[in-house]
Motif scaffolding. Sequence first.
Motif, mmCIF file in Angstrom:
data_model
loop_
_atom_site.group_PDB
_atom_site.id
_atom_site.type_symbol
_atom_site.label_atom_id
_atom_site.label_comp_id
_atom_site.label_asym_id
_atom_site.label_seq_id
_atom_site.Cartn_x
_atom_site.Cartn_y
_atom_site.Cartn_z
ATOM 1 N N GLN A 187 0.816 -1.219 0.000
ATOM 2 C CA GLN A 187 0.000 0.000 0.000
ATOM 3 C C GLN A 187 0.850 1.271 0.000
ATOM 4 O OE1 GLN A 187 0.414 -2.013 2.552
ATOM 5 N NE2 GLN A 187 0.510 -0.907 4.491
ATOM 6 N N LEU A 188 2.139 1.130 0.267
ATOM 7 C CA LEU A 188 3.039 2.285 0.273
ATOM 8 C C LEU A 188 3.597 2.599 -1.113
ATOM 9 C CD1 LEU A 188 5.049 1.655 3.576
ATOM 10 C CD2 LEU A 188 3.158 3.250 3.203
ATOM 11 N N ALA A 211 6.412 0.740 13.176
ATOM 12 C CA ALA A 211 6.761 0.917 11.769
ATOM 13 C C ALA A 211 8.018 1.785 11.630
ATOM 14 C CB ALA A 211 5.599 1.549 11.007
ATOM 15 N N LYS A 212 8.124 2.786 12.491
ATOM 16 C CA LYS A 212 9.331 3.622 12.485
ATOM 17 C C LYS A 212 10.564 2.786 12.784
ATOM 18 C CE LYS A 212 11.471 7.585 14.789
ATOM 19 N NZ LYS A 212 11.333 8.596 15.863
ATOM 20 N N ASP A 268 3.046 9.094 7.201
ATOM 21 C CA ASP A 268 1.851 8.923 8.023
ATOM 22 C C ASP A 268 1.910 7.611 8.810
ATOM 23 O OD1 ASP A 268 -0.934 9.710 8.778
ATOM 24 O OD2 ASP A 268 -1.399 7.824 7.761
ATOM 25 N N MET A 269 2.353 6.552 8.168
ATOM 26 C CA MET A 269 2.460 5.264 8.856
ATOM 27 C C MET A 269 3.462 5.323 9.999
ATOM 28 S SD MET A 269 3.697 1.531 7.395
ATOM 29 C CE MET A 269 2.204 1.176 6.469
ATOM 30 N N LEU A 282 7.582 4.836 -4.371
ATOM 31 C CA LEU A 282 7.233 4.945 -2.960
ATOM 32 C C LEU A 282 6.336 6.151 -2.735
ATOM 33 C CD1 LEU A 282 7.746 3.932 -0.022
ATOM 34 C CD2 LEU A 282 9.665 5.558 0.063
ATOM 35 N N LYS A 283 5.230 5.944 -2.018
ATOM 36 C CA LYS A 283 4.344 7.045 -1.647
ATOM 37 C C LYS A 283 4.845 7.607 -0.316
ATOM 38 C CE LYS A 283 0.474 4.582 -2.192
ATOM 39 N NZ LYS A 283 -0.975 4.258 -2.332
ATOM 40 N N ARG A 284 5.652 8.658 -0.406
ATOM 41 C CA ARG A 284 6.356 9.165 0.765
ATOM 42 C C ARG A 284 5.401 9.699 1.830
ATOM 43 N NH1 ARG A 284 11.828 9.520 -0.211
ATOM 44 N NH2 ARG A 284 12.409 9.145 -2.392
#
Length: 206
Positions: free
Chosen positions: A57-58, A80-81, A72-73, A65-67
């Motif tokens: 989904q990213l 996730a970080k 947001d994630m 890549l959808k930065r």
Amino acid sequence: MVCWVGLTGGIGSGKSQAAAEFVRLGVPVIDADAVSRSLTADSGAALPEIRKALGNQLFDAEGRLKRAALRDMVFRRPQAKQILENIMHPLILAEIRQRQSVVGQVYGVVDIPLLIERPVFFGLTERILVVDVSETTQVGRVYSRSGLETEEIKRIMASQARRRDRLLAADDVLSNEGTLAELAGKVRRLHHYYLALFSCFTGANP
């Protein structure tokens, strides 16, 4: 042997301008943020692992890549970080070391905004140079260039290392409360200091 100075400083400190002054003096500067961006650019080396660990989904239909979605994630999910850092940090370290290996001058600079927050990068440098300003100056500069509200600026500052911690970690401190001309003069003096200091280590002529 090339010696390396780790350049860092909080938001609004003028660290990027200091890096630009070193470049003007002919000093090789490696920008850790630029390295990170290259690893996540189209066909970047980090993309397969990010996709595998954090999901399709990213990425858009072309595989880019959808930065914004990634930011947001990471903001919403601390785990996730951590996953992203576990992917990115070894790749960033390896790329910076590769770039360091082809430099043949007495010294160079590695520009690492979050150096104090990420001790994993300490091994890339022989000295740490902190560009330092007051918190009031930080807020004023960021507001004037970005228009962010004061509370948002302070939130960003709170997510970074405390000023005291940066200063405690520093081998050298560059106070940047003055003009661009004054900053340029201070960088020039540091440049001559580093040439002399690191020439003693390497046996090279400054």
